[in-house]
Design a protein around this motif. Structure first.
Motif, PDB file in Angstrom:
ATOM      1  N   ALA A 431       0.829  -1.204   0.000  1.00 31.48           N
ATOM      2  CA  ALA A 431       0.000   0.000   0.000  1.00 31.48           C
ATOM      3  C   ALA A 431       0.867   1.258   0.000  1.00 31.48           C
ATOM      4  O   ALA A 431       0.534   2.264  -0.648  1.00 31.48           O
ATOM      5  N   PHE A 432       1.989   1.220   0.709  1.00 33.07           N
ATOM      6  CA  PHE A 432       2.896   2.370   0.746  1.00 33.07           C
ATOM      7  C   PHE A 432       3.505   2.613  -0.638  1.00 33.07           C
ATOM      8  O   PHE A 432       3.569   3.755  -1.121  1.00 33.07           O
ATOM      9  N   GLU A 433       3.958   1.558  -1.292  1.00 35.40           N
ATOM     10  CA  GLU A 433       4.543   1.695  -2.627  1.00 35.40           C
ATOM     11  C   GLU A 433       3.533   2.277  -3.619  1.00 35.40           C
ATOM     12  O   GLU A 433       3.879   3.117  -4.457  1.00 35.40           O
ATOM     13  N   THR A 434       2.288   1.825  -3.492  1.00 37.89           N
ATOM     14  CA  THR A 434       1.256   2.321  -4.403  1.00 37.89           C
ATOM     15  C   THR A 434       0.904   3.777  -4.106  1.00 37.89           C
ATOM     16  O   THR A 434       0.780   4.606  -5.022  1.00 37.89           O
ATOM     17  N   ALA A 435       0.728   4.083  -2.816  1.00 38.88           N
ATOM     18  CA  ALA A 435       0.303   5.433  -2.430  1.00 38.88           C
ATOM     19  C   ALA A 435       1.316   6.488  -2.843  1.00 38.88           C
ATOM     20  O   ALA A 435       0.951   7.605  -3.242  1.00 38.88           O
ATOM     21  N   TYR A 436       2.622   6.154  -2.772  1.00 38.71           N
ATOM     22  CA  TYR A 436       3.652   7.158  -3.054  1.00 38.71           C
ATOM     23  C   TYR A 436       4.436   6.822  -4.329  1.00 38.71           C
ATOM     24  O   TYR A 436       5.539   7.315  -4.522  1.00 38.71           O
ATOM     25  N   ARG A 437       3.802   6.020  -5.168  1.00 33.91           N
ATOM     26  CA  ARG A 437       4.285   5.754  -6.516  1.00 33.91           C
ATOM     27  C   ARG A 437       5.769   5.371  -6.553  1.00 33.91           C
ATOM     28  O   ARG A 437       6.569   5.886  -7.328  1.00 33.91           O
ATOM     29  N   LEU A 438       6.160   4.428  -5.689  1.00 38.72           N
ATOM     30  CA  LEU A 438       7.549   3.993  -5.675  1.00 38.72           C
ATOM     31  C   LEU A 438       7.860   3.036  -6.817  1.00 38.72           C
ATOM     32  O   LEU A 438       9.030   2.803  -7.128  1.00 38.72           O
ATOM     33  N   ASN A 439       6.837   2.419  -7.384  1.00 36.49           N
ATOM     34  CA  ASN A 439       7.051   1.591  -8.572  1.00 36.49           C
ATOM     35  C   ASN A 439       5.754   1.572  -9.377  1.00 36.49           C
ATOM     36  O   ASN A 439       4.664   1.471  -8.833  1.00 36.49           O
ATOM     37  N   GLU A 445       8.887   9.781 -14.291  1.00 37.87           N
ATOM     38  CA  GLU A 445       9.780   8.695 -13.924  1.00 37.87           C
ATOM     39  C   GLU A 445      11.222   9.130 -14.179  1.00 37.87           C
ATOM     40  O   GLU A 445      11.588   9.531 -15.286  1.00 37.87           O
ATOM     41  N   LEU A 446      12.042   9.062 -13.136  1.00 40.91           N
ATOM     42  CA  LEU A 446      13.429   9.502 -13.234  1.00 40.91           C
ATOM     43  C   LEU A 446      14.273   8.498 -14.022  1.00 40.91           C
ATOM     44  O   LEU A 446      14.237   7.296 -13.743  1.00 40.91           O
ATOM     45  N   ILE A 447      15.022   9.009 -14.997  1.00 41.62           N
ATOM     46  CA  ILE A 447      16.000   8.197 -15.719  1.00 41.62           C
ATOM     47  C   ILE A 447      17.397   8.528 -15.206  1.00 41.62           C
ATOM     48  O   ILE A 447      18.148   7.652 -14.779  1.00 41.62           O
ATOM     49  N   SER A 448      17.743   9.815 -15.239  1.00 40.26           N
ATOM     50  CA  SER A 448      19.038  10.274 -14.730  1.00 40.26           C
ATOM     51  C   SER A 448      18.953  11.775 -14.477  1.00 40.26           C
ATOM     52  O   SER A 448      18.014  12.439 -14.930  1.00 40.26           O
ATOM     53  N   PHE A 449      19.918  12.286 -13.741  1.00 47.87           N
ATOM     54  CA  PHE A 449      19.946  13.741 -13.546  1.00 47.87           C
ATOM     55  C   PHE A 449      21.379  14.185 -13.281  1.00 47.87           C
ATOM     56  O   PHE A 449      22.245  13.384 -12.896  1.00 47.87           O
ATOM     57  N   LEU A 536      13.629   6.424  -2.110  1.00 38.40           N
ATOM     58  CA  LEU A 536      14.633   5.537  -1.542  1.00 38.40           C
ATOM     59  C   LEU A 536      15.745   5.342  -2.565  1.00 38.40           C
ATOM     60  O   LEU A 536      15.481   5.099  -3.746  1.00 38.40           O
ATOM     61  N   ASP A 537      16.995   5.438  -2.104  1.00 35.37           N
ATOM     62  CA  ASP A 537      18.117   5.213  -2.999  1.00 35.37           C
ATOM     63  C   ASP A 537      19.390   5.109  -2.160  1.00 35.37           C
ATOM     64  O   ASP A 537      19.422   5.580  -1.011  1.00 35.37           O
ATOM     65  N   VAL A 545      15.516  13.524  -4.973  1.00 35.32           N
ATOM     66  CA  VAL A 545      14.864  13.764  -6.264  1.00 35.32           C
ATOM     67  C   VAL A 545      13.669  12.826  -6.425  1.00 35.32           C
ATOM     68  O   VAL A 545      12.589  13.237  -6.865  1.00 35.32           O
ATOM     69  N   ARG A 546      13.862  11.583  -6.053  1.00 34.42           N
ATOM     70  CA  ARG A 546      12.760  10.610  -6.172  1.00 34.42           C
ATOM     71  C   ARG A 546      11.584  11.015  -5.278  1.00 34.42           C
ATOM     72  O   ARG A 546      10.420  10.829  -5.640  1.00 34.42           O
ATOM     73  N   ALA A 547      11.862  11.569  -4.092  1.00 34.11           N
ATOM     74  CA  ALA A 547      10.796  11.994  -3.191  1.00 34.11           C
ATOM     75  C   ALA A 547       9.976  13.121  -3.807  1.00 34.11           C
ATOM     76  O   ALA A 547       8.741  13.130  -3.740  1.00 34.11           O
ATOM     77  N   VAL A 548      10.651  14.098  -4.429  1.00 32.72           N
ATOM     78  CA  VAL A 548       9.935  15.216  -5.062  1.00 32.72           C
ATOM     79  C   VAL A 548       9.095  14.708  -6.230  1.00 32.72           C
ATOM     80  O   VAL A 548       7.935  15.111  -6.414  1.00 32.72           O
ATOM     81  N   LEU A 549       9.670  13.812  -7.040  1.00 33.72           N
ATOM     82  CA  LEU A 549       8.905  13.269  -8.163  1.00 33.72           C
ATOM     83  C   LEU A 549       7.738  12.407  -7.674  1.00 33.72           C
ATOM     84  O   LEU A 549       6.695  12.352  -8.316  1.00 33.72           O
ATOM     85  N   SER A 550       7.917  11.761  -6.508  1.00 28.49           N
ATOM     86  CA  SER A 550       6.810  11.011  -5.912  1.00 28.49           C
ATOM     87  C   SER A 550       5.655  11.946  -5.577  1.00 28.49           C
ATOM     88  O   SER A 550       4.484  11.647  -5.854  1.00 28.49           O
ATOM     89  N   ALA A 551       5.982  13.090  -4.978  1.00 26.52           N
ATOM     90  CA  ALA A 551       4.941  14.076  -4.675  1.00 26.52           C
ATOM     91  C   ALA A 551       4.338  14.639  -5.960  1.00 26.52           C
ATOM     92  O   ALA A 551       3.121  14.870  -6.049  1.00 26.52           O
ATOM     93  N   ALA A 552       5.180  14.856  -6.978  1.00 25.23           N
ATOM     94  CA  ALA A 552       4.676  15.363  -8.260  1.00 25.23           C
ATOM     95  C   ALA A 552       3.692  14.377  -8.870  1.00 25.23           C
ATOM     96  O   ALA A 552       2.633  14.764  -9.397  1.00 25.23           O
ATOM     97  N   ASN A 553       4.009  13.091  -8.812  1.00 23.51           N
ATOM     98  CA  ASN A 553       3.080  12.075  -9.313  1.00 23.51           C
ATOM     99  C   ASN A 553       1.778  12.075  -8.522  1.00 23.51           C
ATOM    100  O   ASN A 553       0.694  11.904  -9.071  1.00 23.51           O
ATOM    101  N   GLY A 554       1.902  12.304  -7.194  1.00 25.10           N
ATOM    102  CA  GLY A 554       0.698  12.380  -6.378  1.00 25.10           C
ATOM    103  C   GLY A 554      -0.179  13.555  -6.745  1.00 25.10           C
ATOM    104  O   GLY A 554      -1.409  13.458  -6.745  1.00 25.10           O
ATOM    105  N   SER A 555       0.441  14.661  -7.083  1.00 19.95           N
ATOM    106  CA  SER A 555      -0.351  15.838  -7.475  1.00 19.95           C
ATOM    107  C   SER A 555      -1.087  15.590  -8.784  1.00 19.95           C
ATOM    108  O   SER A 555      -2.185  16.102  -8.996  1.00 19.95           O
TER     109      SER A 555
END
Length: 559
Positions: A431-439, A445-449, A536-537, A545-555
């Motif tokens: 449920a956590f992975e789904t809620a915060y779009r971890l996969n 979706e981050l490729i590189s930065f 997580l990394d 970066v993944r945390a911010v993109l997780s929130a962006a996906n949530g928005s």
């Protein structure tokens, strides 16, 4: 009108003991323990234990640390006799363990009991006969003199049989059976007559067992009875006062504890309270209660789960999930407020880092009986944010900020309501992975930065990232005071997504050079909604970066 059944019963009389001392006493040491599992417990089973189960049970009792074990009722039949004699001859009785066998006050039964114990280094023969009015009048048809004579004749035979077998160190126990419902003066009279025959000494005392054969009154009455006997018995230093509480009123443990405060030296009982009717007193509960008072029981229940499994196998009776200390759910909290208090208690315990146990709702440390902290808090529809956060912290090492705990608890609450069952750790993590779009299900979706260095002119950093945006690879770029602000600028400039970070936190998952990092953000979207993200990394910058993109996906899911 319904008939009132109470008219059939009479209250048990109070004991005249105006100078009672037991209410002001505390238990400061463990009693002598006797397990009656192989006799009293066994005779209460629908299918009595066979020799294999009795041997397994005996070995477990020895491992726990019991030094006195009642191993059977040899006059009950060949199975009992053969087991007792086989155990004595097997060499499996440790030198510091004394076995005991029970017999009624009849010559043939007493002789059979001594025969079963022949060859033992030390053995206790336990003689009993009932002394209370109901048994005298209804069962035996004897007056006081007849019952007294029955006890005297029995102990004379005890002495005779022991003298015939001097190779064994014989010890004696006498029970005025049904003591709890007998007149105190008559119980004392019979015990004194028994002592007159056996002539106990301080070096070789007689065990006087005072059973609550049937609980007939509140525990304080039993304590009064015990203190009265301890006060009035002659040669108190020549007797061991033993208690055998049953549990007919559900107060066997309380009666035993108050009886110890009243002066008793020894407790007879069964593991988890097995025994006739509602059972003998529960030795496990009694022993572990001592821990809560800072007293060692001198019994080893550090692997209580194995003890439970062995007893359930041998007795074919389940230990209730809410049984004190031993039940599967006894250290488990589902209530949200309970979970929150336990979670805070564990955190405070770690901060104090001392030996004093002080955790709300948990009278003892679960690890003292082989339990684990992970099992303390489990999640269902009654659980709160503290419990959910605790499970994630124990299983995954995640330390969610409080606002995020509340946000995720709503997700778990909805899932629990929909499934109408307890949620396993795997359910919560999924449920956590789904809620915060971890996969999966990621708009961004981050490729590189690449994080550029600070500009010499305006001291700002440049973020350049390669993302998969709605399935297409794109490059975004932005400037800011730091990594996160530069990423937010890139999302706004190139994707039209306006997010403001309200809170950010990070921590390592474990220790060592290869430890992962966890990052959490709380953001406000342009429409005013609050969204959370987690990343997580192995690299803390990438986790951010993944945390911010997780929130962006949530928005995006809220649009």
């Amino acid at each position: 009108m319904l008939r009132d059944p109470s008219v059939k019963y009479r209250p048990f009389p109070q004991v005249d003991l105006p100078s009672r001392q037991w209410p002001g006493r505390t238990i400061t040491k463990a009693p002598r323990w006797l397990s009656t599992d192989l006799r009293d417990g066994n005779q209460s089973l629908i299918d009595p234990m066979n020799a294999e189960k009795k041997q397994r049970f005996f070995d477990m009792l020895v491992k726990i640390g019991l030094k006195e074990i009642e191993i059977g009722f040899p006059s009950a039949g060949a199975t009992e006799f053969d087991f007792i004699q086989g155990l004595v001859r097997s060499g499996r009785i440790p030198e510091d363990v004394t076995v005991q066998a029970l017999t009624q006050s009849r010559r043939d039964l007493i002789e059979r009991t001594f025969e079963s114990l022949e060859g033992a280094r030390t053995a206790i023969v336990h003689l009993y006969n009932a002394v209370s009015p109901a048994w005298r009048e209804i069962v035996f048809g004897l007056d006081r003199a007849g019952v007294r004579a029955l006890a005297i004749e029995g102990v004379k035979i005890l002495r005779e049989q022991a003298e015939m077998r001097p190779e064994t160190d014989w010890r004696f126990e006498y029970s005025p059976e049904t003591f709890s419902t007998a007149e105190l003066d008559f119980s004392l009279e019979v015990c004194e007559a028994v002592m007159e025959v056996l002539q106990p000494t301080p070096q070789k005392p007689l065990i006087l067992n005072l059973p609550a054969t049937v609980e007939a009154a509140s525990p304080n009455i039993y304590a009064d009875q015990i203190e009265w006997m301890c006060t009035n018995i002659s040669k108190r230093d020549c007797v061991i006062i033993s208690l055998h509480p049953h549990n007919d009123r559900g107060t066997g443990v309380a009666a035993a504890e108050l009886g110890l405060m009243a002066g008793a030296d020894r407790i007879e009982g069964c593991l988890f309270g097995n025994g006739e009717r509602t059972g003998n007193v529960d030795l496990v509960t009694l022993a572990l209660n001592l821990y809560t008072q800072g007293v060692s029981p001198h019994l080893d229940f550090s692997d209580l789960e194995t003890v439970v499994k062995t007893v359930e196998y041998c007795n074919q009776l389940p230990v209730h999930p809410r049984h004190p200390y031993a039940g599967e759910l006894v250290f488990t909290a589902f209530s949200g407020s309970h979970q929150d208090a336990i979670k805070k208690g564990f955190e405070a315990q770690q901060q104090r880092n001392d030996q004093l146990w002080r955790v709300p709702y948990l009278p003892i440390d679960p690890t003292d009986v082989g339990g684990t902290y992970e099992a303390v808090i489990r999640v269902n529809s009654q659980s709160g944010k503290g419990g959910v956060a605790w499970v994630l912290q124990q299983d995954k090492g995640l330390k969610l900020p409080k606002p995020m705990q509340a946000d995720f608890s709503r997700v778990v609450q909805k899932l629990a309501d929909e499934t109408s069952r307890e949620l396993a750790t795997a359910d919560i993590w999924a449920a956590f992975e789904t809620a915060y779009r971890l996969n999966g299900d990621q708009h961004f979706e981050l490729i590189s930065f690449d994080e550029g260095g600070a500009s010499r002119v305006d001291h700002q950093r440049v973020f350049t990232g390669n993302l998969r945006l709605a399935g297409k690879q794109v490059t975004i770029s932005g400037r800011g005071n730091g990594l996160i602000s530069a990423l937010l600028a890139a999302l706004k400039n190139d994707c039209g997504l306006d997010l403001e970070v309200i809170d950010y936190s990070e921590h390592a998952l474990g220790g060592g050079a290869d430890a992962q990092a966890a990052a959490y953000v709380q953001c406000r979207a342009a429409n005013g909604r609050t969204v959370f993200g987690a990343g997580l990394d192995s690299d803390v910058a990438t986790a951010s970066v993944r945390a911010v993109l997780s929130a962006a996906n949530g928005s995006m899911t809220q649009i």
